[in-house]
Scaffold this active site. Structure first.
Site, short mmCIF file in Angstrom:
data_model
loop_
_atom_site.label_atom_id
_atom_site.label_comp_id
_atom_site.label_asym_id
_atom_site.label_seq_id
_atom_site.Cartn_x
_atom_site.Cartn_y
_atom_site.Cartn_z
N LEU A 70 37.74 43.62 38.75
CA LEU A 70 38.38 42.30 38.73
C LEU A 70 39.86 42.36 38.38
CD1 LEU A 70 35.51 40.40 36.85
CD2 LEU A 70 35.92 40.46 39.31
N PRO A 78 42.12 39.13 39.81
CA PRO A 78 42.02 37.87 39.08
C PRO A 78 42.34 38.02 37.60
CG PRO A 78 39.86 38.64 39.79
CD PRO A 78 40.86 39.47 40.48
N TYR A 79 41.98 39.15 36.98
CA TYR A 79 42.33 39.38 35.58
C TYR A 79 43.85 39.45 35.41
CZ TYR A 79 37.66 40.26 33.64
OH TYR A 79 36.38 40.13 33.16
N GLY A 80 44.53 40.03 36.39
CA GLY A 80 45.98 40.10 36.31
C GLY A 80 46.60 38.72 36.30
N ALA A 133 45.91 37.03 32.99
CA ALA A 133 46.81 37.55 31.95
C ALA A 133 48.17 36.86 32.03
CB ALA A 133 46.98 39.06 32.10
#
Length: 211
Positions: free
Chosen positions: A131, A134-136, A139
């Site tokens: 992921l 989307p995690y980027g 963040a």
């Protein structure tokens, strides 16, 4: 309170609308495709969180904002978290709304020493590679929110979301990580946000929540 929910058509958003209405709040759900009619004590506003004018229009007269923006368990690149939340905060400034609570995830950062070895392995070896896009973007959202020095924000980092019932029994850790934070129901995440909506001790803090 007059509360606007972004991401209102998702599982957590629907719980926020229903539980907020139960508590006597005036709830507004913001979504690109609202359900037909109005029910559950909430009203709906049609709009796109990536369109600043749509967002600002939904916030007129609001007292607080709850953001449960998300794309589900998908791996593609997105700007929903970062750009959507930036538009929300800009509209809040323009309309004089100060209180913001937004949902994030305990898996966003590599878990610190206080979490279990199994969780560290799961996040580092599985979730983050799978992921990363989307995690980027999530963040980026967190960095923008936590850098905000005028809004009364709270970032609620939830463990793995389930469709379980609301129990009202969960752990929270303002500013810290929870050991063994494996999961929590969407219903209890909504309960947590609504319990903290009028809690000044959580202003400008990151709060972990899990069973």
């Amino acid at each position: 309170m007059r509360i606007v929910v972004f991401g209102a058509s998702g599982g957590t958003g629907r719980q926020l609308l229903a539980q907020g209405a139960e508590r006597g709040h005036e709830m507004t759900g913001f979504a690109r495709n609202p359900p037909a009619g109005e029910g559950g004590g909430a009203r709906w506003v049609r709009g796109d969180v990536l369109e600043p004018t749509d967002v600002r229009g939904a916030l007129k007269g609001a007292d607080a904002v709850l953001s449960a923006l998300g794309i589900g368990f998908r791996r593609h690149a997105t700007t929903v978290y970062s750009a959507g939340t930036a538009h929300i905060m800009a509209a809040m400034h323009a309309e004089g709304v100060r209180r913001l609570l937004c949902v994030s995830t305990t898996s966003l950062e590599p878990p610190p020493w206080s979490r279990s070895p199994a969780q560290r392995l799961l996040a580092s070896a599985v979730l983050h590679p799978l992921l990363r896009r989307p995690y980027g973007d999530m963040a980026l959202m967190e960095r923008a929110v936590t850098a905000e020095d005028t809004l009364d924000w709270t970032v609620v980092r939830a463990a793995r979301l389930t469709d379980g019932r609301r129990t009202g029994r969960y752990r929270t850790a303002p500013g810290g990580a929870l050991r063994g934070a494996w999961s929590i129901s969407r219903a209890d995440v909504a309960d947590c946000l609504l319990r903290h909506i009028d809690a000044p001790e959580t202003h400008r803090s990151v709060v972990d929540v899990a069973y």
